[in-house]
Scaffold this active site. Structure first.
Site, PDB file in Angstrom:
ATOM      1  N   GLY A  35      -1.282   2.808   6.581  1.00 49.05           N
ATOM      2  CA  GLY A  35      -1.859   3.009   5.257  1.00 49.05           C
ATOM      3  C   GLY A  35      -0.813   2.847   4.169  1.00 49.05           C
ATOM      4  N   ALA A  36      -1.085   3.449   2.982  1.00 45.92           N
ATOM      5  CA  ALA A  36      -0.228   3.278   1.801  1.00 45.92           C
ATOM      6  C   ALA A  36       0.026   1.779   1.592  1.00 45.92           C
ATOM      7  CB  ALA A  36       1.085   4.049   1.947  1.00 45.92           C
ATOM      8  N   LEU A  37      -1.063   1.044   1.543  1.00 45.87           N
ATOM      9  CA  LEU A  37      -0.982  -0.416   1.604  1.00 45.87           C
ATOM     10  C   LEU A  37      -0.364  -1.005   0.339  1.00 45.87           C
ATOM     11  CD1 LEU A  37      -4.484  -1.180   3.175  1.00 45.87           C
ATOM     12  CD2 LEU A  37      -2.305  -0.735   4.326  1.00 45.87           C
ATOM     13  N   ASP A  39       1.331  -5.138  -1.158  1.00 45.67           N
ATOM     14  CA  ASP A  39       1.046  -6.570  -1.004  1.00 45.67           C
ATOM     15  C   ASP A  39       1.548  -7.126   0.334  1.00 45.67           C
ATOM     16  OD1 ASP A  39      -0.208  -6.577  -3.386  1.00 45.67           O
ATOM     17  OD2 ASP A  39       1.360  -7.632  -4.505  1.00 45.67           O
ATOM     18  N   GLY A  40       2.573  -6.491   0.906  1.00 49.30           N
ATOM     19  CA  GLY A  40       3.061  -6.935   2.217  1.00 49.30           C
ATOM     20  C   GLY A  40       1.970  -6.783   3.269  1.00 49.30           C
ATOM     21  N   HIS A  41       1.308  -5.613   3.282  1.00 47.64           N
ATOM     22  CA  HIS A  41       0.202  -5.420   4.230  1.00 47.64           C
ATOM     23  C   HIS A  41      -0.932  -6.404   3.932  1.00 47.64           C
ATOM     24  CE1 HIS A  41       1.841  -1.156   4.108  1.00 47.64           C
ATOM     25  NE2 HIS A  41       1.874  -1.420   5.390  1.00 47.64           N
ATOM     26  N   LYS A 154       9.321  -7.740   8.409  1.00 49.48           N
ATOM     27  CA  LYS A 154      10.244  -6.800   7.756  1.00 49.48           C
ATOM     28  C   LYS A 154      10.795  -5.804   8.768  1.00 49.48           C
ATOM     29  CE  LYS A 154      10.819  -3.105   5.244  1.00 49.48           C
ATOM     30  NZ  LYS A 154      10.056  -1.895   5.288  1.00 49.48           N
ATOM     31  N   MET A 189       9.024  -5.477   0.277  1.00 46.78           N
ATOM     32  CA  MET A 189       8.005  -4.451   0.000  1.00 46.78           C
ATOM     33  C   MET A 189       7.951  -3.451   1.142  1.00 46.78           C
ATOM     34  SD  MET A 189       4.908  -6.215  -1.956  1.00 46.78           S
ATOM     35  CE  MET A 189       5.232  -7.167  -3.437  1.00 46.78           C
ATOM     36  N   SER A 190       7.808  -2.186   0.788  1.00 45.37           N
ATOM     37  CA  SER A 190       7.748  -1.121   1.783  1.00 45.37           C
ATOM     38  C   SER A 190       7.013   0.066   1.173  1.00 45.37           C
ATOM     39  CB  SER A 190       9.170  -0.689   2.159  1.00 45.37           C
ATOM     40  OG  SER A 190       9.149   0.591   2.766  1.00 45.37           O
TER      41      SER A 190
END
Ligand code: PAF
Length: 283
Positions: A35-37, A39-41, A154, A189-190
């Site tokens: 979760g905590a999506l 743009d990477g997800h 990543k 992104m993280s």
């Protein structure tokens, strides 16, 4: 407007929902997330959409991959927002089990990966991590039975561990690694980037800048060891506490001394204040 994804919260409900898709011959792509999506997800989900007729995104903050002193309790949980983002991407199903559904009382089995899970990178600093990841990912793959499972590059060591694990356990899903999505200034992104203060956020892209600089030195024929050492000094000067900056063989993750010995991956992990960041690039 796309329809709201279906939400399954128990394994029997998930299996009931997947069965008609499978009977219809639809291919299923799974995107495992905590979760905590960001743009990477979402890039992983878009890739999944291209690969398969049905897309399942799992949202599960996995306690087994956090050590007691780590951020399990405070890890960002933004389920409603995540759902809205997944709806826009036309995701078919969100698999969101609770901890007791994933690890029912009496749960006593764990997957213990070796090979790329024991090479002295993340495993040295987070010894509990890959056991927790391998256990939950094998469960997610068994529960969902996808044709494809998509992970970000990543977490490069994680990707190698999962690829090895799926092959070793005869899991039929094709494991796909998708390129890291970056902010404009290069920061990978993280979900943990939200922990950075404004000042730390300014410094954070140094990691990617140094990786690119070290890679171009190696590509220009400079010695691997010396190039890495110079990069390390720059990162430390910028205020990071470095866990590792290493050149490794891109598949086995064993140490590598020159480009002649195989494809090189540069991997870094470092703390900025309280936030631990990781990044990697191919040479
Ligand atoms: O990369 C992550 O977000 C997690 O490690 C994963 C693969 C979803 C397993 O919990």
């Amino acid at each position: 407007m796309a329809r709201r994804p279906r939400i399954s919260r128990t394994v029997p409900a998930l299996r009931r929902a997947l069965a008609p898709w499978r009977d219809a011959g639809d291919r299923i792509a799974l995107v495992p997330t905590m979760g905590a999506l960001h743009d990477g997800h979402l890039a992983l989900v878009k890739l999944a959409r291209k690969k398969a007729e049905r897309v399942v995104v799992s949202v599960f903050v996995n306690p087994a991959q956090f050590a007691p002193h780590e951020d399990f309790a405070t890890y960002p949980r933004t389920f409603d927002r995540d759902l809205g983002l997944l709806q826009k991407l036309d995701v078919d199903m969100v698999w969101a089990p609770g901890v007791p559904d994933m690890y029912p009382e009496g749960f006593s089995t764990a997957v213990a990966p070796k090979g790329p899970a024991l090479v002295g990178l993340e495993d040295k600093f987070r010894p509990h991590f890959f056991g927790g990841v391998a256990t939950v990912v094998s469960k997610l793959l068994i529960q969902t039975g996808p044709d494809f499972a998509i992970f970000g590059q990543k977490d490069y060591q994680q990707l190698q561990v999962i690829t090895r694990m799926a092959a070793d356990l005869d899991i039929t899903a094709k494991i796909i690694g998708a390129p890291t999505v970056r902010e404009k200034d290069g920061l990978a992104m993280s979900s943990r980037n939200v922990y950075l203060s404004a000042e730390e956020r300014q410094t954070a892209p140094t990691l990617n800048r140094v990786l690119r600089d070290v890679a171009s030195k190696i590509n220009a024929g400079r010695p691997v060891g010396a190039s890495v050492k110079q990069g390390l000094a720059i990162i430390e000067r910028a205020g990071f506490k470095v866990d590792y900056l290493e050149a490794r063989h891109a598949q086995t993750l064993e140490p590598i001394a020159s480009k002649k010995a195989g494809p090189i991956r540069l991997l870094v992990a470092a703390k900025l204040g309280k936030t631990r960041l990781i990044d990697n690039i191919g040479v």
